[in-house]
Design an enzyme around this catalytic site. Structure first.
Site, mmCIF file in Angstrom:
data_model
loop_
_atom_site.group_PDB
_atom_site.id
_atom_site.type_symbol
_atom_site.label_atom_id
_atom_site.label_comp_id
_atom_site.label_asym_id
_atom_site.label_seq_id
_atom_site.Cartn_x
_atom_site.Cartn_y
_atom_site.Cartn_z
ATOM 1 N N ALA A 172 0.802 -1.218 0.000
ATOM 2 C CA ALA A 172 0.000 0.000 0.000
ATOM 3 C C ALA A 172 0.840 1.275 0.000
ATOM 4 C CB ALA A 172 -0.941 0.016 1.202
ATOM 5 N N TYR A 173 2.127 1.189 0.273
ATOM 6 C CA TYR A 173 2.961 2.381 0.282
ATOM 7 C C TYR A 173 3.097 2.906 -1.151
ATOM 8 C CZ TYR A 173 4.395 0.973 5.027
ATOM 9 O OH TYR A 173 4.417 0.610 6.345
ATOM 10 N N SER A 174 2.473 4.040 -1.399
ATOM 11 C CA SER A 174 2.430 4.647 -2.742
ATOM 12 C C SER A 174 1.920 3.656 -3.780
ATOM 13 C CB SER A 174 3.815 5.183 -3.146
ATOM 14 O OG SER A 174 4.206 6.236 -2.296
ATOM 15 N N ARG A 175 0.941 2.830 -3.363
ATOM 16 C CA ARG A 175 0.288 1.862 -4.266
ATOM 17 C C ARG A 175 1.297 1.001 -5.026
ATOM 18 N NH1 ARG A 175 -5.240 2.273 -5.693
ATOM 19 N NH2 ARG A 175 -6.351 2.882 -3.800
ATOM 20 N N LYS A 232 4.030 -6.113 3.487
ATOM 21 C CA LYS A 232 2.724 -6.301 4.127
ATOM 22 C C LYS A 232 1.611 -6.331 3.090
ATOM 23 C CE LYS A 232 4.369 -3.040 7.624
ATOM 24 N NZ LYS A 232 5.221 -2.268 6.678
#
Length: 264
Positions: free
Chosen positions: A54-57, A80
């Protein structure tokens, strides 16, 4: 750099883990700058890198993958899954359907054939924990992940997962990643003791707010002063990224639970 054993996994990791949340559009869009940061951390002795889909998709994972080219074998790589990765309601969560897909996507972005530590980014109250543990166990047996952990789980969630793993002969969560700092000490009450009881490693995020501390040992005098400012087990600061249980966030659910208890 100091090194510690990650829970009871036998894996040796640096006392500092390089978090990759700010690599990509959310933080630094310059891939070369981010890669330089990662290389500097590795050169300083850090062997533990933690990112998430999810970090910057996914962009953060892509940057980490580029940075680890030729150095992957010397790095304990963690990522994750759980947070939304698209508009489709099934592109998120802790179901087998999504975790298998999410892992394959992460492996591709990270340019690797396995993840050392695959973490469940947040609890999913609507998914049976047995479903999650079963999927993760199969991924370990397939050689795609080495071990797995949780993040922002409550003490009761951790205990339930441990009991479920034992009853169903499944592999269990080996680590927990909670929020912890001088201003956020709630985990001292139950989460940390439960992690110790089950031999789980803890990867606390933002413990010093970005302050240098790998070589510092806090004395009893300093710890006593901290206790005087913020009592053990209490939270003073709140973080938007921290997890709140559904029963706290959803008014209707919270009141229904209270009504049911009153009726009982």
């Amino acid at each position: 750099m100091r090194y510690r054993t990650l829970g009871r996994t036998g894996i040796k990791v640096s006392s500092y883990c390089l978090g990759a949340m700010m690599f990509g559009a959310v933080g630094s869009p310059d891939h070369n700058d981010s890669i330089r940061i990662i290389h500097k951390a590795l050169d300083a002795g850090i062997n533990f890198v933690d990112t998430a889909d999810a970090y910057s998709r996914g962009e953060s994972e892509e940057i980490v993958g580029k940075a680890l080219e030729g150095r992957r074998d010397n790095v304990v790589l963690a990522t994750k899954a759980h947070l939304p990765m698209g508009d489709d309601p099934n592109q998120q969560g802790n179901s087998r359907r999504w975790l298998v897909r999410a892992l394959e996507d992460s492996l591709r972005r990270l340019q690797t054939d396995h993840i050392d530590l695959f973490q469940i980014h947040r609890p999913a109250p609507g998914t049976d924990v047995e479903e999650t543990l079963s999927a993760l166990t199969d991924l370990v047996r397939a050689g795609k992940i080495r071990t797995f952990g949780s993040s922002a789980f409550s003490a009761s969630d951790i205990v339930e997962a441990q009991w479920t793993a034992e009853r169903r002969s499944l592999q269990r969560f080996r680590t927990e990643q909670p929020s912890y700092s001088i201003l956020n000490r709630n985990i001292e009450g139950e989460v940390l003791p439960v992690c110790r009881r089950y031999g789980m490693g803890t990867l606390v995020w933002s413990p010093l707010g970005g302050l240098a501390g790998a070589g510092i040992t806090l004395t009893d005098e300093v710890l006593d002063q901290i206790d005087a400012i913020v009592p053990p087990g209490t939270d003073i600061g709140t973080l938007n990224m921290a997890y709140s249980p559904a029963a706290i966030e959803q008014t209707a659910l919270r009141r229904r639970l209270l009504d049911e208890r009153s009726a009982a």
